[in-house]
Motif scaffolding. Structure first.
Motif, PDB file in Angstrom:
ATOM      1  N   GLN A 682     -63.009   6.363   1.012  1.00  0.00           N
ATOM      2  CA  GLN A 682     -64.438   6.146   1.213  1.00  0.00           C
ATOM      3  C   GLN A 682     -65.151   6.481  -0.110  1.00  0.00           C
ATOM      4  OE1 GLN A 682     -66.160   7.769   4.797  1.00  0.00           O
ATOM      5  NE2 GLN A 682     -64.275   7.500   5.965  1.00  0.00           N
ATOM      6  N   ILE A 683     -65.173   5.513  -0.976  1.00  0.00           N
ATOM      7  CA  ILE A 683     -65.601   5.749  -2.354  1.00  0.00           C
ATOM      8  C   ILE A 683     -67.082   6.110  -2.452  1.00  0.00           C
ATOM      9  CG2 ILE A 683     -65.782   4.727  -4.650  1.00  0.00           C
ATOM     10  CD1 ILE A 683     -63.399   2.930  -3.897  1.00  0.00           C
ATOM     11  N   SER A 684     -67.941   5.371  -1.770  1.00  0.00           N
ATOM     12  CA  SER A 684     -69.382   5.596  -1.911  1.00  0.00           C
ATOM     13  C   SER A 684     -69.800   6.997  -1.469  1.00  0.00           C
ATOM     14  CB  SER A 684     -70.150   4.530  -1.125  1.00  0.00           C
ATOM     15  OG  SER A 684     -71.537   4.731  -1.259  1.00  0.00           O
ATOM     16  N   PRO A 685     -69.430   7.437  -0.254  1.00  0.00           N
ATOM     17  CA  PRO A 685     -69.806   8.812   0.115  1.00  0.00           C
ATOM     18  C   PRO A 685     -69.136   9.863  -0.762  1.00  0.00           C
ATOM     19  CG  PRO A 685     -68.414   7.816   1.827  1.00  0.00           C
ATOM     20  CD  PRO A 685     -68.802   6.730   0.882  1.00  0.00           C
ATOM     21  N   ALA A 686     -67.931   9.562  -1.273  1.00  0.00           N
ATOM     22  CA  ALA A 686     -67.251  10.506  -2.171  1.00  0.00           C
ATOM     23  C   ALA A 686     -68.057  10.664  -3.461  1.00  0.00           C
ATOM     24  CB  ALA A 686     -65.844  10.025  -2.477  1.00  0.00           C
ATOM     25  N   LYS A 687     -68.597   9.580  -3.971  1.00  0.00           N
ATOM     26  CA  LYS A 687     -69.400   9.652  -5.196  1.00  0.00           C
ATOM     27  C   LYS A 687     -70.692  10.433  -4.959  1.00  0.00           C
ATOM     28  CE  LYS A 687     -69.453   5.874  -7.852  1.00  0.00           C
ATOM     29  NZ  LYS A 687     -69.527   4.448  -8.239  1.00  0.00           N
ATOM     30  N   SER A 688     -71.283  10.249  -3.776  1.00  0.00           N
ATOM     31  CA  SER A 688     -72.512  10.989  -3.449  1.00  0.00           C
ATOM     32  C   SER A 688     -72.231  12.484  -3.361  1.00  0.00           C
ATOM     33  CB  SER A 688     -73.090  10.491  -2.118  1.00  0.00           C
ATOM     34  OG  SER A 688     -73.429   9.121  -2.203  1.00  0.00           O
ATOM     35  N   LEU A 689     -71.122  12.821  -2.721  1.00  0.00           N
ATOM     36  CA  LEU A 689     -70.754  14.234  -2.578  1.00  0.00           C
ATOM     37  C   LEU A 689     -70.403  14.838  -3.938  1.00  0.00           C
ATOM     38  CD1 LEU A 689     -70.252  16.663  -0.767  1.00  0.00           C
ATOM     39  CD2 LEU A 689     -67.952  15.773  -0.307  1.00  0.00           C
ATOM     40  N   TYR A 690     -69.779  14.048  -4.802  1.00  0.00           N
ATOM     41  CA  TYR A 690     -69.403  14.541  -6.133  1.00  0.00           C
ATOM     42  C   TYR A 690     -70.644  14.969  -6.925  1.00  0.00           C
ATOM     43  CZ  TYR A 690     -67.649  14.781 -10.876  1.00  0.00           C
ATOM     44  OH  TYR A 690     -67.343  15.214 -12.138  1.00  0.00           O
ATOM     45  N   LYS A 691     -71.737  14.270  -6.741  1.00  0.00           N
ATOM     46  CA  LYS A 691     -72.972  14.617  -7.452  1.00  0.00           C
ATOM     47  C   LYS A 691     -73.463  16.011  -7.058  1.00  0.00           C
ATOM     48  CE  LYS A 691     -74.565   9.837  -7.976  1.00  0.00           C
ATOM     49  NZ  LYS A 691     -75.584   8.838  -7.544  1.00  0.00           N
ATOM     50  N   ILE A 692     -73.124  16.427  -5.845  1.00  0.00           N
ATOM     51  CA  ILE A 692     -73.496  17.772  -5.391  1.00  0.00           C
ATOM     52  C   ILE A 692     -72.504  18.803  -5.923  1.00  0.00           C
ATOM     53  CG2 ILE A 692     -73.771  19.236  -3.342  1.00  0.00           C
ATOM     54  CD1 ILE A 692     -74.573  16.681  -1.801  1.00  0.00           C
ATOM     55  N   ILE A 693     -71.208  18.478  -5.785  1.00  0.00           N
ATOM     56  CA  ILE A 693     -70.160  19.429  -6.178  1.00  0.00           C
ATOM     57  C   ILE A 693     -70.156  19.684  -7.670  1.00  0.00           C
ATOM     58  CG2 ILE A 693     -67.649  19.730  -6.297  1.00  0.00           C
ATOM     59  CD1 ILE A 693     -67.439  18.349  -3.601  1.00  0.00           C
ATOM     60  N   VAL A 694     -70.476  18.667  -8.455  1.00  0.00           N
ATOM     61  CA  VAL A 694     -70.386  18.803  -9.914  1.00  0.00           C
ATOM     62  C   VAL A 694     -71.343  19.877 -10.440  1.00  0.00           C
ATOM     63  CG1 VAL A 694     -72.152  17.110 -10.573  1.00  0.00           C
ATOM     64  CG2 VAL A 694     -70.140  17.454 -12.043  1.00  0.00           C
ATOM     65  N   ASN A 695     -72.373  20.193  -9.659  1.00  0.00           N
ATOM     66  CA  ASN A 695     -73.336  21.213 -10.080  1.00  0.00           C
ATOM     67  C   ASN A 695     -72.942  22.615  -9.609  1.00  0.00           C
ATOM     68  OD1 ASN A 695     -75.222  19.413 -11.380  1.00  0.00           O
ATOM     69  ND2 ASN A 695     -75.819  18.713  -9.339  1.00  0.00           N
ATOM     70  N   LYS A 696     -71.819  22.702  -8.902  1.00  0.00           N
ATOM     71  CA  LYS A 696     -71.365  23.996  -8.399  1.00  0.00           C
ATOM     72  C   LYS A 696     -70.564  24.732  -9.479  1.00  0.00           C
ATOM     73  CE  LYS A 696     -72.952  23.587  -4.181  1.00  0.00           C
ATOM     74  NZ  LYS A 696     -72.087  23.646  -3.012  1.00  0.00           N
ATOM     75  N   ASN A 697     -70.465  26.036  -9.293  1.00  0.00           N
ATOM     76  CA  ASN A 697     -69.734  26.876 -10.246  1.00  0.00           C
ATOM     77  C   ASN A 697     -68.240  26.861  -9.912  1.00  0.00           C
ATOM     78  OD1 ASN A 697     -69.131  28.699 -12.267  1.00  0.00           O
ATOM     79  ND2 ASN A 697     -69.613  30.490 -11.003  1.00  0.00           N
ATOM     80  N   ILE A 698     -67.580  25.763 -10.268  1.00  0.00           N
ATOM     81  CA  ILE A 698     -66.145  25.643 -10.038  1.00  0.00           C
ATOM     82  C   ILE A 698     -65.456  25.224 -11.332  1.00  0.00           C
ATOM     83  CG2 ILE A 698     -66.338  25.082  -7.587  1.00  0.00           C
ATOM     84  CD1 ILE A 698     -65.942  22.155  -8.277  1.00  0.00           C
ATOM     85  N   ASN A 699     -64.156  25.371 -11.335  1.00  0.00           N
ATOM     86  CA  ASN A 699     -63.358  25.057 -12.522  1.00  0.00           C
ATOM     87  C   ASN A 699     -63.613  23.627 -12.985  1.00  0.00           C
ATOM     88  OD1 ASN A 699     -60.800  23.984 -13.860  1.00  0.00           O
ATOM     89  ND2 ASN A 699     -60.448  26.188 -13.845  1.00  0.00           N
ATOM     90  N   ASP A 700     -63.814  23.470 -14.295  1.00  0.00           N
ATOM     91  CA  ASP A 700     -64.119  22.150 -14.849  1.00  0.00           C
ATOM     92  C   ASP A 700     -62.972  21.165 -14.632  1.00  0.00           C
ATOM     93  OD1 ASP A 700     -65.960  20.456 -16.525  1.00  0.00           O
ATOM     94  OD2 ASP A 700     -64.155  20.373 -17.765  1.00  0.00           O
ATOM     95  N   ALA A 701     -61.740  21.664 -14.668  1.00  0.00           N
ATOM     96  CA  ALA A 701     -60.582  20.786 -14.457  1.00  0.00           C
ATOM     97  C   ALA A 701     -60.611  20.197 -13.047  1.00  0.00           C
ATOM     98  CB  ALA A 701     -59.284  21.559 -14.669  1.00  0.00           C
ATOM     99  N   LEU A 702     -61.073  20.991 -12.089  1.00  0.00           N
ATOM    100  CA  LEU A 702     -61.176  20.495 -10.712  1.00  0.00           C
ATOM    101  C   LEU A 702     -62.220  19.391 -10.624  1.00  0.00           C
ATOM    102  CD1 LEU A 702     -60.450  20.609  -7.732  1.00  0.00           C
ATOM    103  CD2 LEU A 702     -62.030  22.535  -7.474  1.00  0.00           C
ATOM    104  N   LYS A 703     -63.349  19.595 -11.296  1.00  0.00           N
ATOM    105  CA  LYS A 703     -64.385  18.552 -11.321  1.00  0.00           C
ATOM    106  C   LYS A 703     -63.828  17.259 -11.920  1.00  0.00           C
ATOM    107  CE  LYS A 703     -68.210  21.839 -11.911  1.00  0.00           C
ATOM    108  NZ  LYS A 703     -69.298  22.290 -12.814  1.00  0.00           N
ATOM    109  N   GLN A 704     -63.078  17.404 -13.035  1.00  0.00           N
ATOM    110  CA  GLN A 704     -62.510  16.213 -13.676  1.00  0.00           C
ATOM    111  C   GLN A 704     -61.495  15.538 -12.763  1.00  0.00           C
ATOM    112  OE1 GLN A 704     -61.790  15.844 -17.823  1.00  0.00           O
ATOM    113  NE2 GLN A 704     -62.396  17.965 -18.255  1.00  0.00           N
ATOM    114  N   GLY A 705     -60.721  16.368 -12.039  1.00  0.00           N
ATOM    115  CA  GLY A 705     -59.728  15.798 -11.131  1.00  0.00           C
ATOM    116  C   GLY A 705     -60.375  14.987 -10.026  1.00  0.00           C
ATOM    117  N   LEU A 706     -61.479  15.493  -9.468  1.00  0.00           N
ATOM    118  CA  LEU A 706     -62.174  14.771  -8.398  1.00  0.00           C
ATOM    119  C   LEU A 706     -62.732  13.448  -8.913  1.00  0.00           C
ATOM    120  CD1 LEU A 706     -64.076  17.747  -6.700  1.00  0.00           C
ATOM    121  CD2 LEU A 706     -62.033  16.577  -5.854  1.00  0.00           C
ATOM    122  N   LEU A 707     -63.356  13.505 -10.095  1.00  0.00           N
ATOM    123  CA  LEU A 707     -63.907  12.276 -10.667  1.00  0.00           C
ATOM    124  C   LEU A 707     -62.785  11.312 -11.035  1.00  0.00           C
ATOM    125  CD1 LEU A 707     -66.443  10.788 -11.483  1.00  0.00           C
ATOM    126  CD2 LEU A 707     -66.367  11.943 -13.706  1.00  0.00           C
ATOM    127  N   GLY A 708     -61.674  11.851 -11.538  1.00  0.00           N
ATOM    128  CA  GLY A 708     -60.529  10.993 -11.868  1.00  0.00           C
ATOM    129  C   GLY A 708     -60.001  10.273 -10.643  1.00  0.00           C
TER     130      GLY A 708
END
Length: 914
Positions: A682-708
């Protein structure tokens, strides 16, 4: 002639009868008036009803009956009779002012105003009376200009008349001019002490100005004068409640509820009174009844929430208190209640907002914040605990107890600044032993033996008769591994304070550290004799023995108090450790109806099901857990994981969505949701959720993995690769290796995909998923490597259908028919209903020379695939040709529509054989 006579007699009889009726009606009217003069209201009503029964169109009887009903406060009945009197042309001067008041009692404001035209013909006093009611009706229907006009007209007719003053009082009240209203009411009641409209107004103004006793007196007088106006009893009950006459207020509420059991205002009164009496069950019951009738008063919600709190109905308490929290003062007790409720429900993120404005300088608030911080810390909510601790740090540093609490909590959070708080506490109060003890044990934990020793020596000099100084010495000696010295110190401690738990448990710890089993048992035996029901002792005792005898001790302790859920869980854990899974399950199920079971209960129950392989019980248990404890994040995650493991991503997403409703902005749940969305493509809702998660204080590698992964789903391999590379390098897991290899394959770079997979096999050499994927790549250009990998896979996973099937093809291509047949047969045995598996088996059989068998399975493969798989159809044609069924082969081949070059080539070769 006889006919004439009969007619004459009949006429005389009718005339006599009519006269009798007329006399009867008049008699009833006279009787009614006489009764009224004697204040016999009920008798008068009966006479008037008899008069109306005799003459339904008697206007006076209708008027008098309506007048009586109005004097009793029965607005509906008054309206009915006065409207009939008006329709029967009874004089407007008498009926119209009374009808206007009847409409007021029934809240028919538009009907009052509709009488305005007819009222113009009234005499001065009667018109003034009507205008007073028109003023009130206009104000209630939000027509202020009409109200002002009505007052001006009433004053122009008779400025000092009772009703012109009443009209003016209504208008002044709408403008909040309470002193002027009181003056007017006083003048009215001086003229007519029992003027009911003035009494009602006086009571209402008194409620606004908080003169509750005056309101009580006013409503009581009104109720005596107009006993059928039911609203006044509600107003009286409320006034009594405000005046502190709870018992009398409740009596009136009970009287109302006896007539109308769901009357919301009466339920409100009952709720308030019962709450004051600490009868929280009844308070909650009546508050809920009132709220269900949309009686949403602030105080009622407060009582509903507080009652539920005292009843430990956390969800109900949260529902009510959270809706009014923004209206509460910063230090209101209900804020503490809501914070505790949020803690009980697991709504950790909301607590700081609830008590964020607490004054840390207030000692009550300070103690509460410290206690709440500790509870949060117990739950593992360290971040939230630190927030409260920082808030509590506002308190004066001159408070020794506060500094001690702060210091201990900070040390529990691994914050070394807690030592400073403890040292300040000791300076402020040298007798505060707990603070200095905490300093010593903190130093011991950090390895600062000298500091701990200094405190211990100081205590021995200062408190030679206290066991605590020797307990500290023992702890230091244990830390240094000097067990003999520790034993001496503990012996001295026990001589000063016999059977003190710290010393006894430390003695047991020494024995267990030295692996002295006989001494451990001896000391455990002694502990269990002095505290046979203590949960800590029971746990240690079982830890030493771990056998049926120890289990019996736990069982006996539980039998003495089956309400102790901690004991039930401890006993169940012991049963599980001894392999008594069914007994543990039975015990846990027996307490399943207990309210608010802890997380450990559900985790243990699930463990018993898993170890017994009762997998069918796992889903319903998880669902029940989530239903009974919707705020337990673990339940949300585990149930989501269960559905995801079944590839039921839609249900998994529903569960996680429900969880996020209770735990808004929870990062763990958001990450689980992201994983599900990506797995379900479900690409569209995943992209919307990513916009929220990317602003969270989590490991940068995890953010890159989700976007990848998002780019991977979008088949944007160029952008996916660098991000998935970082993800894999940071978290080199099986799945991340597969994602990165998949991106390389999508980018047509098989060599790099192979490199990734081969690298991961150096981390986990026996990973079958990686081996299978790697073999799949080898299939294209290195059959020997593919065979080697698949051979390794089937050794580790004898039931791996894909590996057996692919080995069959590979060996067939190398003309190793025996090997091909071996793996084809195994694959068919494992998956006889999968078309490709059956097709492979047929192809290998054909290669082995068994043409008839080959045709049989080629036909079956075609049937399973419903003739839609081109490659299977071409293999089927080949088998038909081999069995000389040329016409069938020709017919079938003509229907095959090839797509790839390889399929076209094979079809051409088959055509040449026909």
């Amino acid at each position: 002639m006889k006919f004439v006579k009969a007619s004459l007699y009949l006429s005389i009889a009718l005339a006599i009868s009519a006269c009798g009726e007329q006399v009867s009606v008049e008699s009833h009217l006279e009787n009614a008036k006489s009764y009224l003069n004697e204040n016999k209201v009920n008798e008068s009503i009966i006479e008037l009803k008899n008069a109306i029964r005799a003459d339904t169109k008697n206007a006076e009887a209708r008027f008098l009956l309506g007048q009586i009903y109005l004097s009793l406060g029965d607005g509906l009945a008054a309206v009915k009779e006065l409207e009939r009197a008006q329709s029967l042309k009874y004089p407007d001067n008498k009926v119209l002012p009374l009808l206007a008041r009847a409409y007021i009692l029934t809240d028919s404001d538009s009907d009052v105003i509709a009488l305005s035209t007819a009222a113009k013909g009234l005499a001065a006093e009667e018109r003034s009376q009507y205008l007073a009611y028109q003023t009130l009706a206009a104000l209630r229907s939000e027509q202020p200009d009409l109200a002002k006009q009505s007052v001006e007209l009433a004053q122009s007719i008779a400025q000092q008349s009772l009703y012109s003053m009443l009209a003016s009082a209504y208008l002044q009240l709408s403008e909040n001019k309470y002193d002027e209203v009181k003056t007017l009411i006083s003048r009215i009641l001086t003229i007519e002490a029992k003027q009911v409209d003035a009494l009602m107004l006086q009571g209402q103004v008194a409620m606004v100005t908080e003169e509750y006793q005056l309101a009580v007196d006013s409503f009581k007088q009104y109720m005596e004068l107009q006993p059928r106006f039911s609203m006044v009893e509600l107003l009286l009950a409320n006034a009594l409640l405000k005046a502190g006459h709870d018992e009398e207020a409740e009596q009136h509420a009970d009287a109302i509820l006896a007539k109308v059991n769901n009357q919301p205002f009466a339920n409100y009164i009952k709720a308030m009174v019962r709450f004051q009496a600490k009868d929280f069950d009844k308070a909650s019951e009546h508050a809920e009844a009132a709220l269900s009738a949309d009686f949403n008063q602030f105080n009622l919600k407060l009582v509903a929430g507080a009652s539920a709190f005292y009843l430990k109905n956390w969800q109900q308490s949260y529902h009510h208190l959270s809706s009014i929290i923004k209206y509460l003062p910063s230090d209101h007790q209900a804020r503490r209640m809501l914070a505790v409720t949020q803690l009980e429900l697991g709504l950790i993120d909301e607590i700081s907002a609830t008590i964020g404005d607490f004054d840390g300088n207030d000692e009550v608030n300070s103690q509460f914040l410290s206690s709440l911080s500790y509870k949060l810390l117990e739950l593992g909510a360290t971040t939230e605990a630190k927030k409260l601790l920082a808030q509590n740090g506002q308190n004066s540093t001159k408070n020794a107890a506060h500094n001690a609490r702060q210091g201990i909590l900070k040390l529990m959070m691994n914050d070394p600044s807690g030592i400073e708080n403890l040292q300040d506490a000791v300076k402020l109060n040298p007798e505060l032993i707990e603070a200095e003890l905490a300093i010593a044990f903190s130093a011991l934990q950090r390895g600062d033996i000298a500091k701990a020793n200094a405190i211990a020596e100081k205590w021995q000099n200062q408190y030679p008769d206290k066991a605590s100084s020797f307990n500290l010495l023992a702890s230091i000696a244990i830390k240094e591994g000097k067990y003999d010295k520790a034993e001496q110190a503990l012996k001295k401690s026990l001589s000063l304070e016999q059977d003190n738990f710290f010393a006894l448990t430390e003695q047991l710890r020494i024995a267990r550290k030295q692996k002295n089993i006989p001494l451990s048992k001896q000391r455990a035996d002694y502990l269990i004799t002095i505290a046979p029901t203590n949960n800590k002792v029971l746990r240690q005792y079982f830890g030493v023995y771990r056998n049926e005898m120890a289990l019996a001790k736990l069982t006996a302790a539980y039998e003495l108090d089956k309400t102790d859920i901690s004991k039930a869980i401890l006993l169940s854990e012991a049963m599980v450790s001894l392999g008594q899974l069914k007994q543990a399950e039975n015990l846990l199920v027996s307490i399943a109806d207990t309210a608010k079971l802890p997380k450990r209960y559900w985790q243990l129950l699930l463990l018993t099901y898993k170890q017994q392989k009762n997998f069918e019980k796992i889903r319903p248990t998880l669902e029940k857990w989530l239903k009974e404890n919707p705020y337990h994040i673990e339940a949300v995650v585990l149930l989501t994981d269960f559905y995801a493991s079944q590839r039921d991503y839609e249900r998994a997403l529903t569960v996680i969505k429900r969880g996020l409703e209770n735990h808004k902005d929870n990062l763990v749940l958001q990450l689980v949701q992201m994983q599900l969305l990506l797995n379900n493509k479900q690409i569209s809702p995943a992209k919307s959720l990513y916009k929220i998660i990317v602003n969270k204080n989590i490991n940068d590698a995890l953010k890159q993995g989700l976007l990848g992964r998002i780019y991977l789903l979008e088949e944007d391999y160029v952008q996916a690769l660098p991000k998935l590379t970082v993800f894999y390098q940071t978290y080199p897991s099986t799945q991340n290796a597969i994602y990165l290899a998949g991106a390389h394959l999508g980018n047509k770079d098989n060599a790099k995909a192979v490199k990734v997979l081969e690298h991961y096999l150096t981390i986990d050499a026996n990973n079958n998923r990686i081996e299978t994927m790697l073999a799949g790549i080898y299939l294209e250009n290195d059959s020997d490597k593919a065979i080697a990998v698949y051979d390794d896979v089937v050794k580790k996973q004898p039931k791996n259908v894909v590996a057996h099937n692919n080995l069959a093809w590979l060996y067939l291509e190398q003309d190793n028919i025996d090997k091909a047949l071996e793996h084809a047969e195994k694959a068919f045995e494992l998956a006889p209903q999968i078309a490709n598996i059956v097709d492979t088996y047929g192809k290998v059989l054909l290669g082995s020379g068994d043409k008839r068998a080959a045709l049989k399975y080629a036909s079956k493969a075609s049937e399973i695939a419903k003739g839609k798989d081109v490659d299977i159809q071409l293999n089927y044609v080949e088998a038909l040709i081999a069995n000389n069924r040329i016409n069938e082969a020709k017919n079938l081949l003509g229907k095959v529509a090839t797509a790839t070059d390889e399929q076209k080539k094979k079809k051409s070769e088959l055509l040449t054989q026909l």
